[in-house]
Design a protein around this motif. Sequence first.
Motif, short mmCIF file in Angstrom:
data_model
loop_
_atom_site.label_atom_id
_atom_site.label_comp_id
_atom_site.label_asym_id
_atom_site.label_seq_id
_atom_site.Cartn_x
_atom_site.Cartn_y
_atom_site.Cartn_z
N LEU A 90 -17.66 -16.57 -34.74
CA LEU A 90 -17.05 -17.54 -33.97
C LEU A 90 -17.02 -18.47 -35.04
O LEU A 90 -18.13 -18.82 -35.87
CB LEU A 90 -17.82 -18.24 -32.89
N PRO A 91 -15.89 -19.18 -35.26
CA PRO A 91 -15.96 -20.28 -35.99
C PRO A 91 -16.70 -21.28 -35.89
O PRO A 91 -17.05 -21.89 -34.73
CB PRO A 91 -14.38 -20.57 -36.11
N ALA A 92 -17.01 -22.23 -36.87
CA ALA A 92 -17.96 -23.40 -36.68
C ALA A 92 -17.61 -24.61 -35.78
O ALA A 92 -17.97 -25.22 -35.07
CB ALA A 92 -18.17 -23.96 -38.12
N ASP A 93 -16.27 -24.53 -36.03
CA ASP A 93 -15.36 -25.56 -35.13
C ASP A 93 -15.39 -25.41 -33.83
O ASP A 93 -15.63 -26.43 -32.79
CB ASP A 93 -13.94 -26.03 -35.55
N TYR A 94 -15.53 -23.94 -33.24
CA TYR A 94 -15.60 -23.58 -32.14
C TYR A 94 -17.06 -23.92 -31.51
O TYR A 94 -16.94 -24.54 -30.38
CB TYR A 94 -15.10 -22.14 -31.75
N LEU A 95 -18.00 -23.77 -32.19
CA LEU A 95 -19.17 -23.96 -31.82
C LEU A 95 -19.43 -25.59 -31.64
O LEU A 95 -20.31 -26.00 -30.70
CB LEU A 95 -20.26 -23.54 -32.96
N ASP A 96 -18.87 -26.18 -32.63
CA ASP A 96 -19.04 -27.71 -32.37
C ASP A 96 -18.32 -28.11 -31.01
O ASP A 96 -18.96 -28.97 -30.44
CB ASP A 96 -18.34 -28.33 -33.57
N LYS A 97 -16.96 -27.63 -30.79
CA LYS A 97 -16.26 -28.12 -29.44
C LYS A 97 -17.44 -27.52 -28.30
O LYS A 97 -17.32 -28.09 -27.23
CB LYS A 97 -15.00 -27.37 -29.34
N ASP A 99 -9.99 -14.67 -29.26
CA ASP A 99 -9.58 -15.76 -29.40
C ASP A 99 -9.30 -16.43 -28.29
O ASP A 99 -9.57 -17.66 -27.69
CB ASP A 99 -8.48 -16.17 -30.42
N LYS A 100 -8.25 -15.94 -27.31
CA LYS A 100 -7.91 -16.43 -26.04
C LYS A 100 -9.16 -16.40 -25.24
O LYS A 100 -9.28 -17.44 -24.35
CB LYS A 100 -6.83 -15.48 -25.37
N MET A 101 -10.00 -15.54 -25.31
CA MET A 101 -10.89 -15.30 -24.28
C MET A 101 -12.27 -16.51 -24.49
O MET A 101 -12.66 -17.18 -23.67
CB MET A 101 -11.83 -14.03 -24.32
N ALA A 102 -12.15 -16.70 -25.93
CA ALA A 102 -13.01 -17.80 -26.23
C ALA A 102 -12.51 -19.08 -25.94
O ALA A 102 -13.36 -19.89 -25.57
CB ALA A 102 -13.46 -17.82 -28.04
N ALA A 103 -11.36 -19.32 -25.97
CA ALA A 103 -10.39 -20.59 -25.66
C ALA A 103 -10.65 -20.88 -24.08
O ALA A 103 -10.95 -21.75 -23.64
CB ALA A 103 -9.07 -21.03 -26.14
#
Lengths: 179, 251
Positions: free
Chosen positions: A119-126, B225-229
């Motif tokens: 998972l990208p770092a910005d995703y974890l931040d969000k 990515d869709k699932m993560a979003a």
Amino acid sequence: MSYDAIARRWARAIYEIGKETSSVQRLEADISAFAETYAESEELSGVLDNPLVPEAAREAILVEIAGKLNVSDIAKNTLRLLARKRRIAALPDVARQLARLADEDQNVLRAEVTSAGPLPADYLDKLAQELTKATGKKVVVSHKQDKSLIGGVVTKIGDRVIDGSVRARLDGFRESLLR
Amino acid sequence: MPGMPGGPKPGVPFRPRAPEPEEEEHGEHHCAGHGPEDPPPEINIWHGMLMVDNERALQPGFFNQLLFRYENPKDRCDPRNQPPPYLASLLNFAILAFVLARFGRKPLADALLQRKQSIMAEIDTATRLKEDAQARLEEYEDRLENIGEKLDEVRAEYAAQAEIEKQHILAEAEERRARMRRDAEFRIEQERKAARDELLHEAVANATAAAEALIKTQMSAGDQDKMAAAYLQAIGAAVAKSSTRPGVEAR
């Protein structure tokens, strides 16, 4: 062997000392660092737990390692006291309890995020921001990967689990078929 | 005895009748004058009261004749033979009667009394035994008279018991049959359920495995990515609900 009850008392005492000296964060970090070293090194734990090793020698080893870890004097004295009271085996539990008390003190929640892939770092931040908004506390996120999830994300905050993995959906699908 | 008919006269030796020549009749031998058709010989009343002494018996004199008598043991047909005197028999009998009366009256009376008592006791016992036997006889006769009825009663009783036993056995067998049937049906149902569950689990396991394999092969990075979003959008509401049910919050 579980040292939960003992660890709670010691952690509470260390936390009180940290509050008095306004060094809860430092104290927690020092105790956690030493506890991590102690848990990872079987030789160290074997020596410090061995009653056949003279107390002076054990204390000398403990002080030397604490010095190398740049541990504060308060933490060093706490560790020496634990060793003298033959409670050094409870150190990992004490560190965990102390971290919990420190987090409560700082109004911090720790979240463990698991995903099938990176998972990208910005995703974890969000995600941390969303969790902070939802809980009203500062959430610190840690991430790990588990390919058995197939896809999706699982977040564990304290006793709560928010499971959005494909594995959970497959399990639900199987349960619905078996009903 | 002197003066008695047939008795010898005093001073005259006793002369029995002279025997006749021997006679043979019916094959038996009799002395003369002693045959079955001869008159009875004269009775010796008093000669030879003491003993047999042939020599002195032939001598004259009253006392010789009173005390001794003649008897020839070699010739019983000797006409001088004299039978034992009748008076001696009477005298012996009198002496015997005296002795018995003198010395044997009391023991004899006691013995007779005892004998009488024992006989009476035996009679009583026999009477009692007879009465018992009579009572038993009457009882047996009574039983014999009623044995037919008794036999019928016993037969009827046994028949009733046999019928009850038969009904009992039939009921027990019926109950056992029903129980066995219930058990068999229960086992069949259990086996059927187990087989159905096993088949269902196997089918579900196969379906989920197939679904998992399909998802794994078809899931792309874009899907991740869709699932993560989607998870990111739903996480706030899920945490707010404090639900811990897996797989629901992030949908």
